[in-house]
Design an enzyme around this catalytic site. Structure first.
Site, PDB file in Angstrom:
ATOM      1  N   ASP A  81       0.862  -1.123  -0.019  1.00  0.00           N
ATOM      2  CA  ASP A  81       0.093  -0.121   0.017  1.00  0.00           C
ATOM      3  C   ASP A  81       0.979   1.112   0.091  1.00  0.00           C
ATOM      4  O   ASP A  81       2.147   1.138   0.335  1.00  0.00           O
ATOM      5  CB  ASP A  81      -1.003  -0.078   1.353  1.00  0.00           C
ATOM      6  CG  ASP A  81      -2.099   0.538   1.046  1.00  0.00           C
ATOM      7  OD1 ASP A  81      -2.125   1.953   0.765  1.00  0.00           O
ATOM      8  OD2 ASP A  81      -3.201   0.244   0.991  1.00  0.00           O
ATOM      9  N   ASP A 140       3.943   1.717  -4.478  1.00  0.00           N
ATOM     10  CA  ASP A 140       2.842   2.503  -5.202  1.00  0.00           C
ATOM     11  C   ASP A 140       2.564   1.503  -6.540  1.00  0.00           C
ATOM     12  O   ASP A 140       3.676   1.758  -7.411  1.00  0.00           O
ATOM     13  CB  ASP A 140       3.465   3.849  -5.526  1.00  0.00           C
ATOM     14  CG  ASP A 140       2.458   4.625  -6.649  1.00  0.00           C
ATOM     15  OD1 ASP A 140       1.517   4.177  -7.258  1.00  0.00           O
ATOM     16  OD2 ASP A 140       2.806   5.892  -6.751  1.00  0.00           O
ATOM     17  N   SER A 162     -15.589  -4.263 -10.175  1.00  0.00           N
ATOM     18  CA  SER A 162     -16.733  -3.803  -9.318  1.00  0.00           C
ATOM     19  C   SER A 162     -18.127  -4.166 -10.493  1.00  0.00           C
ATOM     20  O   SER A 162     -18.062  -4.095 -11.590  1.00  0.00           O
ATOM     21  CB  SER A 162     -16.645  -2.316  -9.431  1.00  0.00           C
ATOM     22  OG  SER A 162     -17.780  -1.723  -9.025  1.00  0.00           O
ATOM     23  N   TYR A 178     -14.135   5.357 -13.368  1.00  0.00           N
ATOM     24  CA  TYR A 178     -14.081   4.335 -12.555  1.00  0.00           C
ATOM     25  C   TYR A 178     -14.608   2.869 -13.073  1.00  0.00           C
ATOM     26  O   TYR A 178     -13.968   1.949 -13.115  1.00  0.00           O
ATOM     27  CB  TYR A 178     -14.842   4.554 -11.303  1.00  0.00           C
ATOM     28  CG  TYR A 178     -14.773   3.315 -10.084  1.00  0.00           C
ATOM     29  CD1 TYR A 178     -13.894   3.266  -9.393  1.00  0.00           C
ATOM     30  CD2 TYR A 178     -16.097   2.589 -10.074  1.00  0.00           C
ATOM     31  CE1 TYR A 178     -13.864   2.148  -8.336  1.00  0.00           C
ATOM     32  CE2 TYR A 178     -16.183   1.614  -8.928  1.00  0.00           C
ATOM     33  CZ  TYR A 178     -14.852   1.456  -8.261  1.00  0.00           C
ATOM     34  OH  TYR A 178     -15.064   0.342  -7.370  1.00  0.00           O
ATOM     35  N   LYS A 229     -12.704  -0.566 -14.321  1.00  0.00           N
ATOM     36  CA  LYS A 229     -13.191  -1.924 -13.841  1.00  0.00           C
ATOM     37  C   LYS A 229     -13.640  -2.850 -14.806  1.00  0.00           C
ATOM     38  O   LYS A 229     -13.500  -4.077 -14.788  1.00  0.00           O
ATOM     39  CB  LYS A 229     -14.521  -1.571 -12.638  1.00  0.00           C
ATOM     40  CG  LYS A 229     -13.874  -0.740 -11.471  1.00  0.00           C
ATOM     41  CD  LYS A 229     -12.805  -1.612 -10.555  1.00  0.00           C
ATOM     42  CE  LYS A 229     -12.407  -1.042  -9.744  1.00  0.00           C
ATOM     43  NZ  LYS A 229     -11.396  -1.705  -8.848  1.00  0.00           N
TER      44      LYS A 229
HETATM   45  N1  LIG Z   1     -16.311  -0.559  -1.227  1.00  0.00           N
HETATM   46  C1  LIG Z   1     -17.373  -0.811  -2.017  1.00  0.00           C
HETATM   47  O1  LIG Z   1     -18.427  -1.087  -2.205  1.00  0.00           O
HETATM   48  C2  LIG Z   1     -16.626  -1.506  -3.395  1.00  0.00           C
HETATM   49  C3  LIG Z   1     -17.487  -2.040  -4.463  1.00  0.00           C
HETATM   50  C4  LIG Z   1     -16.963  -2.511  -5.612  1.00  0.00           C
HETATM   51  C5  LIG Z   1     -15.342  -2.399  -5.790  1.00  0.00           C
HETATM   52  N2  LIG Z   1     -14.848  -1.984  -4.856  1.00  0.00           N
HETATM   53  C6  LIG Z   1     -13.440  -2.076  -5.109  1.00  0.00           C
HETATM   54  O2  LIG Z   1     -12.650  -2.940  -4.064  1.00  0.00           O
HETATM   55  C7  LIG Z   1     -11.382  -2.211  -3.660  1.00  0.00           C
HETATM   56  C8  LIG Z   1     -11.162  -1.746  -2.490  1.00  0.00           C
HETATM   57  O3  LIG Z   1     -12.028  -0.843  -2.093  1.00  0.00           O
HETATM   58  P1  LIG Z   1     -12.180   0.024  -0.734  1.00  0.00           P
HETATM   59  O4  LIG Z   1     -13.605   0.403  -0.462  1.00  0.00           O
HETATM   60  O5  LIG Z   1     -11.586  -1.035   0.431  1.00  0.00           O
HETATM   61  O6  LIG Z   1     -11.190   1.267  -0.775  1.00  0.00           O
HETATM   62  P2  LIG Z   1     -10.267   2.104   0.326  1.00  0.00           P
HETATM   63  O7  LIG Z   1     -10.214   3.460  -0.447  1.00  0.00           O
HETATM   64  O8  LIG Z   1     -10.646   1.684   1.601  1.00  0.00           O
HETATM   65  O9  LIG Z   1      -8.923   1.272  -0.049  1.00  0.00           O
HETATM   66  C9  LIG Z   1      -8.115   1.327  -1.063  1.00  0.00           C
HETATM   67  C10 LIG Z   1      -6.754   0.977  -0.688  1.00  0.00           C
HETATM   68  O10 LIG Z   1      -5.767   1.312  -1.840  1.00  0.00           O
HETATM   69  C11 LIG Z   1      -4.592   2.064  -1.593  1.00  0.00           C
HETATM   70  N3  LIG Z   1      -4.133   2.505  -2.608  1.00  0.00           N
HETATM   71  C12 LIG Z   1      -4.546   3.650  -3.569  1.00  0.00           C
HETATM   72  N4  LIG Z   1      -3.731   3.910  -4.379  1.00  0.00           N
HETATM   73  C13 LIG Z   1      -2.885   3.124  -4.553  1.00  0.00           C
HETATM   74  C14 LIG Z   1      -1.654   2.877  -5.107  1.00  0.00           C
HETATM   75  N5  LIG Z   1      -1.084   3.562  -6.150  1.00  0.00           N
HETATM   76  N6  LIG Z   1      -0.650   1.705  -4.700  1.00  0.00           N
HETATM   77  C15 LIG Z   1      -0.875   0.957  -3.854  1.00  0.00           C
HETATM   78  N7  LIG Z   1      -2.219   1.347  -3.040  1.00  0.00           N
HETATM   79  C16 LIG Z   1      -3.007   2.398  -3.201  1.00  0.00           C
HETATM   80  C17 LIG Z   1      -5.321   3.125  -0.643  1.00  0.00           C
HETATM   81  O11 LIG Z   1      -4.077   3.589   0.282  1.00  0.00           O
HETATM   82  C18 LIG Z   1      -6.088   2.107   0.353  1.00  0.00           C
HETATM   83  O12 LIG Z   1      -5.597   1.588   1.395  1.00  0.00           O
HETATM   84  C19 LIG Z   1     -11.263  -1.250  -4.867  1.00  0.00           C
HETATM   85  O13 LIG Z   1     -10.600  -1.563  -5.886  1.00  0.00           O
HETATM   86  C20 LIG Z   1     -12.419  -0.765  -5.121  1.00  0.00           C
HETATM   87  O14 LIG Z   1     -12.931  -0.213  -6.399  1.00  0.00           O
HETATM   88  C21 LIG Z   1     -15.212  -1.427  -3.496  1.00  0.00           C
END
Ligand SMILES: NC(=O)c1ccc[n+]([C@@H]2O[C@H](COP(=O)([O-])OP(=O)(O)OC[C@H]3O[C@@H](n4cnc5c(N)ncnc54)[C@H](O)[C@@H]3O)[C@@H](O)[C@H]2O)c1
Length: 247
Positions: free
Chosen positions: A41, A63, A142, A155, A159
């Site tokens: 992360d 990153d 997603s 987004y 996805k």
């Molecule tokens: N929350 C939902 O309802 C939902 C629904 C469908 C899909 N998703 C997908 O699930 C995944 C996680 O979502 P979440 O809600 O836990 O988001 P979140 O923002 O809580 O977590 C995302 C993590 O990715 C890290 N990150 C961002 N840019 C980065 C980079 N360049 N390199 C490394 N790490 C990086 C962030 O620091 C964070 O810890 C995402 O891909 C999101 O699109 C989420």
């Protein structure tokens, strides 16, 4: 007798974006299933995120948009937990706006992290898997990538792109014993969805046949399944974990 089979015993896994949210839940589930896990992360997890687990979770700063950072993270990970058998591409960001108002930067940022990031990690982690002739990759897409969402063109494009990446790489790497699958989460209770306007959240909830939002650990269960031998004949599929939403 209450005995759980350690589905991921001996598996070394990387979860991108593993420091928080769904990624942290995936890390916990994989660790509970017996895997040694490194959370990659850009920011470290909070102290309590991985408390109570039997084995330590390694945090490795990475990153995923930067190939040099990912190469360094892989080297650090291999010295901490050994060769990587399973890669979970979970890191993702949003920059929601209608297309007419969306800046080019907002488009690029989302495509870079969500789509290019998964290409970068796949490209850098797979040579070791190819050499060992085994491995699993799970790309967190997603349901938005299946149906599209107003205000999320960047987004949803990223996805949907992950689905193409999943299917191409599933075909490309199959002969090396590497399976690649995707998960499309639906409405999952996270800080991201907690920030939604209550009326928008309720409208989304009404679209869910199982009549509740999902939990991050239910995405973790899907990752455990797709990273384990329970799914040994499954590659190139998109597993929807959305309570029946948008089926
Ligand atoms: N929350 C939902 O309802 C939902 C629904 C469908 C899909 N998703 C997908 O699930 C995944 C996680 O979502 P979440 O809600 O836990 O988001 P979140 O923002 O809580 O977590 C995302 C993590 O990715 C890290 N990150 C961002 N840019 C980065 C980079 N360049 N390199 C490394 N790490 C990086 C962030 O620091 C964070 O810890 C995402 O891909 C999101 O699109 C989420």
């Amino acid at each position: 007798m209450n005995q759980t089979v350690p589905l991921l015993d001996g598996v070394h896994a990387v979860v991108t974006g593993g420091a928080s949210g769904i990624g942290a839940a995936i890390v916990r589930k994989m660790s509970e299933a017996g895997a040694s896990v490194a959370a990659w992360d850009v920011k470290p997890p909070e102290a309590s995120t991985f408390s109570g687990l039997d084995r330590a979770v390694e945090f490795v700063e990475a990153d995923i948009t930067d190939p040099q950072s990912v190469s360094a993270a892989l080297e650090a990970t291999e010295s901490l937990i050994g060769p990587v058998h399973s890669l979970i591409n979970n890191a993702g960001v949003t920059r929601d706006r209608l297309v007419r108002d969306m800046s080019f930067d907002e488009w690029d940022t989302v495509l870079n992290v969500n789509l290019k990031g998964a290409f970068v990690t796949t490209k850098i982690v797979t040579p070791g898997m190819v050499e060992r002739k085994s491995g699993t990759i799970v790309n967190i897409s997603s349901l938005g990538g299946k149906v599209g969402t107003v205000g999320q063109a960047n987004y949803c494009a990223s996805k949907a792109g992950l689905v193409g990446l999943t299917k191409s790489t599933a075909k490309e790497f199959a002969r090396f014993g590497i399976r690649v699958n995707a998960i499309q989460p639906g409405l999952i209770d996270t800080p991201m969805t907690a920030a939604l306007r209550p009326d928008i959240y309720d409208k989304k909830l009404q679209e869910v046949p199982l009549r509740r939002a999902g939990r991050p650990d239910e995405i973790g269960d899907g990752c455990v399944f797709l990273a384990s031998n329970m799914s040994s004949y499954i590659t190139g599929v998109v597993l929807e974990i959305g309570g029946g939403r948008n089926i």
